[in-house]
Design a protein around this motif. Structure first.
Motif, PDB file in Angstrom:
ATOM      1  N   GLY A  18       0.785  -1.224   0.000  1.00 59.57           N
ATOM      2  CA  GLY A  18       0.000   0.000   0.000  1.00 59.57           C
ATOM      3  C   GLY A  18       0.820   1.278   0.000  1.00 59.57           C
ATOM      4  O   GLY A  18       0.257   2.367   0.034  1.00 59.57           O
ATOM      5  N   ALA A  19       2.154   1.166  -0.047  1.00 59.90           N
ATOM      6  CA  ALA A  19       2.996   2.364  -0.119  1.00 59.90           C
ATOM      7  C   ALA A  19       2.606   3.174  -1.350  1.00 59.90           C
ATOM      8  O   ALA A  19       2.099   2.621  -2.336  1.00 59.90           O
ATOM      9  N   THR A  20       2.828   4.461  -1.311  1.00 59.57           N
ATOM     10  CA  THR A  20       2.464   5.310  -2.440  1.00 59.57           C
ATOM     11  C   THR A  20       3.659   6.069  -2.975  1.00 59.57           C
ATOM     12  O   THR A  20       4.636   6.313  -2.276  1.00 59.57           O
ATOM     13  N   PHE A  21       3.561   6.422  -4.238  1.00 59.83           N
ATOM     14  CA  PHE A  21       4.529   7.289  -4.912  1.00 59.83           C
ATOM     15  C   PHE A  21       3.729   8.424  -5.517  1.00 59.83           C
ATOM     16  O   PHE A  21       2.779   8.183  -6.260  1.00 59.83           O
ATOM     17  N   ARG A  22       4.086   9.646  -5.182  1.00 59.80           N
ATOM     18  CA  ARG A  22       3.377  10.818  -5.680  1.00 59.80           C
ATOM     19  C   ARG A  22       4.351  11.672  -6.488  1.00 59.80           C
ATOM     20  O   ARG A  22       5.488  11.855  -6.088  1.00 59.80           O
ATOM     21  N   ALA A  23       3.884  12.160  -7.624  1.00 63.41           N
ATOM     22  CA  ALA A  23       4.722  13.000  -8.476  1.00 63.41           C
ATOM     23  C   ALA A  23       3.968  14.266  -8.844  1.00 63.41           C
ATOM     24  O   ALA A  23       2.919  14.206  -9.495  1.00 63.41           O
ATOM     25  N   ALA A  24       4.494  15.386  -8.408  1.00 62.03           N
ATOM     26  CA  ALA A  24       3.909  16.674  -8.770  1.00 62.03           C
ATOM     27  C   ALA A  24       4.087  16.888 -10.267  1.00 62.03           C
ATOM     28  O   ALA A  24       5.118  16.551 -10.846  1.00 62.03           O
ATOM     29  N   GLY A  25       3.074  17.408 -10.909  1.00 58.12           N
ATOM     30  CA  GLY A  25       3.137  17.681 -12.339  1.00 58.12           C
ATOM     31  C   GLY A  25       2.869  16.466 -13.210  1.00 58.12           C
ATOM     32  O   GLY A  25       2.819  16.575 -14.426  1.00 58.12           O
ATOM     33  N   ALA A  26       2.707  15.284 -12.596  1.00 55.64           N
ATOM     34  CA  ALA A  26       2.455  14.062 -13.370  1.00 55.64           C
ATOM     35  C   ALA A  26       0.957  13.886 -13.602  1.00 55.64           C
ATOM     36  O   ALA A  26       0.139  14.497 -12.935  1.00 55.64           O
ATOM     37  N   ASP A  27       0.637  13.028 -14.564  1.00 56.69           N
ATOM     38  CA  ASP A  27      -0.751  12.660 -14.821  1.00 56.69           C
ATOM     39  C   ASP A  27      -0.792  11.145 -15.014  1.00 56.69           C
ATOM     40  O   ASP A  27       0.208  10.467 -14.799  1.00 56.69           O
ATOM     41  N   ARG A  28      -1.927  10.611 -15.421  1.00 55.46           N
ATOM     42  CA  ARG A  28      -2.054   9.156 -15.575  1.00 55.46           C
ATOM     43  C   ARG A  28      -1.081   8.587 -16.602  1.00 55.46           C
ATOM     44  O   ARG A  28      -0.724   7.416 -16.539  1.00 55.46           O
ATOM     45  N   GLU A  29      -0.657   9.380 -17.551  1.00 52.66           N
ATOM     46  CA  GLU A  29       0.261   8.904 -18.599  1.00 52.66           C
ATOM     47  C   GLU A  29       1.727   8.927 -18.150  1.00 52.66           C
ATOM     48  O   GLU A  29       2.525   8.129 -18.623  1.00 52.66           O
ATOM     49  N   THR A  30       2.091   9.839 -17.280  1.00 55.83           N
ATOM     50  CA  THR A  30       3.500  10.024 -16.926  1.00 55.83           C
ATOM     51  C   THR A  30       3.876   9.505 -15.550  1.00 55.83           C
ATOM     52  O   THR A  30       5.064   9.411 -15.233  1.00 55.83           O
ATOM     53  N   ILE A  31       2.901   9.126 -14.727  1.00 53.19           N
ATOM     54  CA  ILE A  31       3.224   8.691 -13.364  1.00 53.19           C
ATOM     55  C   ILE A  31       4.003   7.382 -13.337  1.00 53.19           C
ATOM     56  O   ILE A  31       4.956   7.232 -12.576  1.00 53.19           O
ATOM     57  N   TRP A  32       3.641   6.402 -14.156  1.00 58.75           N
ATOM     58  CA  TRP A  32       4.331   5.115 -14.083  1.00 58.75           C
ATOM     59  C   TRP A  32       5.789   5.208 -14.507  1.00 58.75           C
ATOM     60  O   TRP A  32       6.658   4.664 -13.811  1.00 58.75           O
ATOM     61  N   PRO A  33       6.166   5.883 -15.587  1.00 58.22           N
ATOM     62  CA  PRO A  33       7.597   6.026 -15.894  1.00 58.22           C
ATOM     63  C   PRO A  33       8.358   6.714 -14.755  1.00 58.22           C
ATOM     64  O   PRO A  33       9.502   6.342 -14.464  1.00 58.22           O
ATOM     65  N   ALA A  34       7.729   7.675 -14.100  1.00 55.87           N
ATOM     66  CA  ALA A  34       8.383   8.343 -12.971  1.00 55.87           C
ATOM     67  C   ALA A  34       8.574   7.370 -11.808  1.00 55.87           C
ATOM     68  O   ALA A  34       9.625   7.367 -11.151  1.00 55.87           O
ATOM     69  N   ALA A  35       7.585   6.525 -11.542  1.00 56.29           N
ATOM     70  CA  ALA A  35       7.693   5.536 -10.467  1.00 56.29           C
ATOM     71  C   ALA A  35       8.772   4.503 -10.793  1.00 56.29           C
ATOM     72  O   ALA A  35       9.563   4.130  -9.923  1.00 56.29           O
ATOM     73  N   GLN A  36       8.823   4.047 -12.038  1.00 55.06           N
ATOM     74  CA  GLN A  36       9.849   3.085 -12.445  1.00 55.06           C
ATOM     75  C   GLN A  36      11.247   3.653 -12.242  1.00 55.06           C
ATOM     76  O   GLN A  36      12.159   2.929 -11.847  1.00 55.06           O
ATOM     77  N   ALA A  37      11.423   4.927 -12.499  1.00 54.30           N
ATOM     78  CA  ALA A  37      12.723   5.566 -12.306  1.00 54.30           C
ATOM     79  C   ALA A  37      13.141   5.545 -10.835  1.00 54.30           C
ATOM     80  O   ALA A  37      14.335   5.635 -10.529  1.00 54.30           O
ATOM     81  N   CYS A  53       6.339  -1.433  -4.921  1.00 54.39           N
ATOM     82  CA  CYS A  53       7.251  -0.352  -4.535  1.00 54.39           C
ATOM     83  C   CYS A  53       8.659  -0.938  -4.450  1.00 54.39           C
ATOM     84  O   CYS A  53       8.833  -2.163  -4.461  1.00 54.39           O
ATOM     85  N   PRO A  54       9.687  -0.106  -4.339  1.00 55.33           N
ATOM     86  CA  PRO A  54      11.054  -0.638  -4.257  1.00 55.33           C
ATOM     87  C   PRO A  54      11.265  -1.587  -3.079  1.00 55.33           C
ATOM     88  O   PRO A  54      12.024  -2.549  -3.191  1.00 55.33           O
TER      89      PRO A  54
END
Length: 65
Positions: A18-37, A53-54
């Motif tokens: 249930g851990a979360t990753f939040r990215a400011a400026g992201a949307d449904r299309e860009t959140i997963w690549p940011a999380a993978q990074a 999560c990691p």
């Protein structure tokens, strides 16, 4: 993985802990690549995609919750 998007940010959650990753400026299309990074991973088991999560990712940990 649950993806929630609000104006100016998006968030994903780990299917195991249930851990979360939040990215400011992201949307449904860009959140997963940011999380993978940041070390988030996926695995497909029984036709279902599991997102980790990691802390929960890794060869021995990628199993259904």
């Amino acid at each position: 993985m649950l993806v929630t998007a609000q104006p100016g940010a998006a968030e994903v959650s780990c299917d195991r802990c249930g851990a979360t990753f939040r990215a400011a400026g992201a949307d449904r299309e860009t959140i997963w690549p940011a999380a993978q990074a940041q070390g988030w991973q996926t695995e497909r088991l029984g036709g279902v995609w599991w997102h980790r999560c990691p802390d929960c990712a890794g060869p021995a940990r990628l199993t259904p919750p």
